[in-house]
Design an enzyme around this catalytic site. Sequence first.
Site, PDB file in Angstrom:
ATOM      1  N   ALA A   1      16.166  44.908 -41.331  1.00  0.00           N
ATOM      2  CA  ALA A   1      16.662  45.169 -40.028  1.00  0.00           C
ATOM      3  C   ALA A   1      16.338  46.697 -39.641  1.00  0.00           C
ATOM      4  O   ALA A   1      16.448  47.695 -40.531  1.00  0.00           O
ATOM      5  CB  ALA A   1      18.222  45.181 -39.962  1.00  0.00           C
TER       6      ALA A   1
ATOM      7  N   GLY B   1      16.919  41.836 -44.479  1.00  0.00           N
ATOM      8  CA  GLY B   1      16.467  41.010 -43.532  1.00  0.00           C
ATOM      9  C   GLY B   1      15.016  40.325 -43.675  1.00  0.00           C
ATOM     10  O   GLY B   1      14.570  39.312 -43.647  1.00  0.00           O
TER      11      GLY B   1
ATOM     12  N   GLU C   1      15.258  38.087 -46.323  1.00  0.00           N
ATOM     13  CA  GLU C   1      15.735  36.839 -45.631  1.00  0.00           C
ATOM     14  C   GLU C   1      14.817  36.166 -45.207  1.00  0.00           C
ATOM     15  O   GLU C   1      15.026  34.772 -45.126  1.00  0.00           O
ATOM     16  CB  GLU C   1      17.189  37.139 -44.928  1.00  0.00           C
ATOM     17  CG  GLU C   1      18.227  37.665 -45.701  1.00  0.00           C
ATOM     18  CD  GLU C   1      19.279  38.531 -44.760  1.00  0.00           C
ATOM     19  OE1 GLU C   1      20.468  37.881 -44.755  1.00  0.00           O
ATOM     20  OE2 GLU C   1      18.880  39.359 -44.151  1.00  0.00           O
TER      21      GLU C   1
ATOM     22  N   GLU D   1      21.939  45.858 -48.199  1.00  0.00           N
ATOM     23  CA  GLU D   1      22.734  46.160 -47.056  1.00  0.00           C
ATOM     24  C   GLU D   1      24.255  46.851 -47.315  1.00  0.00           C
ATOM     25  O   GLU D   1      24.737  47.538 -46.489  1.00  0.00           O
ATOM     26  CB  GLU D   1      23.277  44.600 -46.601  1.00  0.00           C
ATOM     27  CG  GLU D   1      21.985  44.045 -45.813  1.00  0.00           C
ATOM     28  CD  GLU D   1      21.097  43.077 -46.506  1.00  0.00           C
ATOM     29  OE1 GLU D   1      20.476  42.445 -46.049  1.00  0.00           O
ATOM     30  OE2 GLU D   1      21.205  43.348 -47.884  1.00  0.00           O
TER      31      GLU D   1
END
Length: 260
Positions: free
Chosen positions: A66, A111, A114, A134
């Site tokens: 992110a 992310g 992910e 994170e």
Amino acid sequence: MQEREVVSYGVEGGIAMLELRRPDCLNAMNPALLGQLLAALERAERDEAAGAVMLTGQGRAFSAGADIGYLSRASAAEVRELARLAVAVTGRIETLGKPVLAAIHGDALGGGLEIAEACMLRLAAPQARFGHPEVKIGAVAGFGGTTRLPRLIGKGRAAEMLLTGRLIDAEEACRLGLVNRVVAADRLIAESEALLREIMAQSPLAVRLSWEAIHRGLSMSEDESARLGADYFGLVAQSEDFRIGTQAFLDKRQPEFKGR
């Protein structure tokens, strides 16, 4: 003003090539990138010329996750909407109905990892690194990592990665089962294409239902999952490809599947 293209789309030899294009920030994910990625996946799903999809990243990273700059400015509601958009992207990857492979040449973090975790297959170059950092910024792997990583590598190993934020190299990722194989950087795309073409040579219906049985079966009991596999076996037995494949086996020749 037209939105800058941050996800490219092209079809080469039957494979839809989707490339993340924010190399200046290591392909960090903001609403524009995730929105364009979702649109590209939906395009690939509709594209009859594309039998499979490959995801790559431009520059040094696959994706660093992110966009921290965006997160630092966004409200809690906007952060939640970003996560929901990312979950829509990962869900689309898993349910596309076509093989999706992540070719990871550099860092796949947060992310970005992910996104890769949602793919059917992951190939990595030796210099690639993987991790869920994170927790190091006071966040949670909210794009599906807390769900998919334990299913890929087991609860204990996933907990270690998610709770420490530690990065691992490509060889360890392969040993843990996070990536399918590690290949030389200059062979990554070629090896990824070869693997996808090997899958594309099979019956598309059988491939789709096999993946669906794997994916759905993980949330079922062993008996329920086995029954699902049996149901899908019966379903493909009604297809033209099943007749072609079984007859080709008896004739000792390669089948030419029709996709129906």
